[in-house]
Enzyme design. Sequence first.
Site, PDB file in Angstrom:
ATOM      1  N   SER A   1       0.807  -1.210   0.000  1.00  0.00           N
ATOM      2  CA  SER A   1       0.000   0.000   0.000  1.00  0.00           C
ATOM      3  C   SER A   1       0.849   1.272   0.000  1.00  0.00           C
ATOM      4  O   SER A   1       1.508   1.577  -0.984  1.00  0.00           O
ATOM      5  CB  SER A   1      -0.945  -0.050   1.210  1.00  0.00           C
TER       6      SER A   1
ATOM      7  N   ASP B   1      10.040   5.159 -10.453  1.00  0.00           N
ATOM      8  CA  ASP B   1       9.640   5.681 -11.759  1.00  0.00           C
ATOM      9  C   ASP B   1      10.434   6.920 -12.142  1.00  0.00           C
ATOM     10  O   ASP B   1      10.727   7.140 -13.326  1.00  0.00           O
ATOM     11  CB  ASP B   1       8.144   6.008 -11.760  1.00  0.00           C
TER      12      ASP B   1
ATOM     13  N   LYS C   1      -0.822  -4.236  -3.171  1.00  0.00           N
ATOM     14  CA  LYS C   1      -2.113  -3.640  -2.801  1.00  0.00           C
ATOM     15  C   LYS C   1      -2.203  -2.251  -3.415  1.00  0.00           C
ATOM     16  O   LYS C   1      -1.612  -1.300  -2.919  1.00  0.00           O
ATOM     17  CB  LYS C   1      -2.271  -3.556  -1.286  1.00  0.00           C
TER      18      LYS C   1
END
Length: 463
Positions: free
Chosen positions: A297, A308, A322
Amino acid sequence: MNKLFSTAAIAALLAFTAPLGVTATAQAREPLKSETYKQLDLFADVFERVRSEYVEEVTDEQLIEAAIDGMLTSLDPHSSYLNKKNFADMRVQTRGEFGGLGIEVTTENGFVKVISPMDETPAARAGVQPGDYITHLNDEQIVGLTLNEAVEKMRGPVGSDLKVTIRRANVAEPIQLTLTRANIKVQSVRFRAEDNVGYIRISSFNEQTQPGLDKAMAKLKEQLGPKLIGYVLDMRNNPGGLLDQAVSVSDTFLDKGREIVSTRGRGGKEGDRYTAKAGDAADGLPVVVLINGGSASASEIVAGALQDHKRAIVLGTQSFGKGSVQTIIPLQGQQSAMRLTTSRYYTPSGKSIQQLGITPDIEVQPAKIEELAAAGQRRREADLPNALRNTDQGAKPNPNPSGPAPGAPATPTPTPGPTSAAPAPTPVAANGNPDTPPVDYQLARAVDLLRGVSMFNQPKHTN
């Protein structure tokens, strides 16, 4: 037989228990269909039969709460109903602050055992030691209580006294202490210097996380000065927590304008988009993020954002996967609430991690003995019943389970969601000897990697 509720009465009940912010006008646009009324009649029949004929007496409140919880838990693994007590407990967990003694405890063979007293708390000042066993509270024996029951008895109003009886190894007589409860802040961030590397451990995301991170970075900069070559951000077995804290932690290492995470609701409808503010608190120093199958999460949001943007190297094993966001919707004057999955979140590259998790840039398994000890106990989001599908085209869940099932959703502020997870398994020494300090291979690789990056970035001199 007379029905307890008519269909119209049940419809009215549903209207009264609607989430805050849902207006009568909005409901009028979607009137109940005739088929829905038939289903409500069925519910009334079952409710009355259970109420009148079940072998033991149950209250109307118990039945209605169970029906609501069943409706929500059937949707996905993370939606649920929070009654008054659970709602209050959730707010304590996510606030990371409560009235108590300042003791981290566990249970061992039915006894409550002290793991460690927290610094600068009533327990620490009174001399409570790791390994102590708590046997009585206010002269009442607590042996055999569950951990939650024992913790609940130790918490209480700030300024109130609690008599604690302790048994300690090599001390013949019980130790009697009277402790005054104080305001305790849970340390979700711990740090230390690993030679010339700043090691920062984030165990969960609550309201104390960003202040703890700021303190950690300031202390490491003060301690190491110009020798500091980078940071290891350890989020292994971090089950998640507050979304706003995940965004803030990511922002700490990203510069202005970089996207951190975005959300999409039903049908892919665009939701919120979070971007970084100006300034990189790490001053551009390299960062290695440690994750494993217990990282879920909110911790996956941080890892995904830094990965990224190539701001950090992610090292370890596949994360839990999740990728959904739960909103806490207060009900009935905020005495109870529903935790409802309202959207999926996406990394800056537009990838959903639901069921997939974050794939590390460098896969490093823990010590072989530790890995075998945990085998058969690890699950991932994709293994949970009714888990949300990953809607990215071509996405396939990783078939290899690699983490426990944390129960802490990333929750939009200001209404936070709970953070709960089983404690991480204790690492085992490479030689199997419990008296030998365990070797953290993943951390060692991360530190070596930062040293290599630092050497590569040093200015080159030629004659």
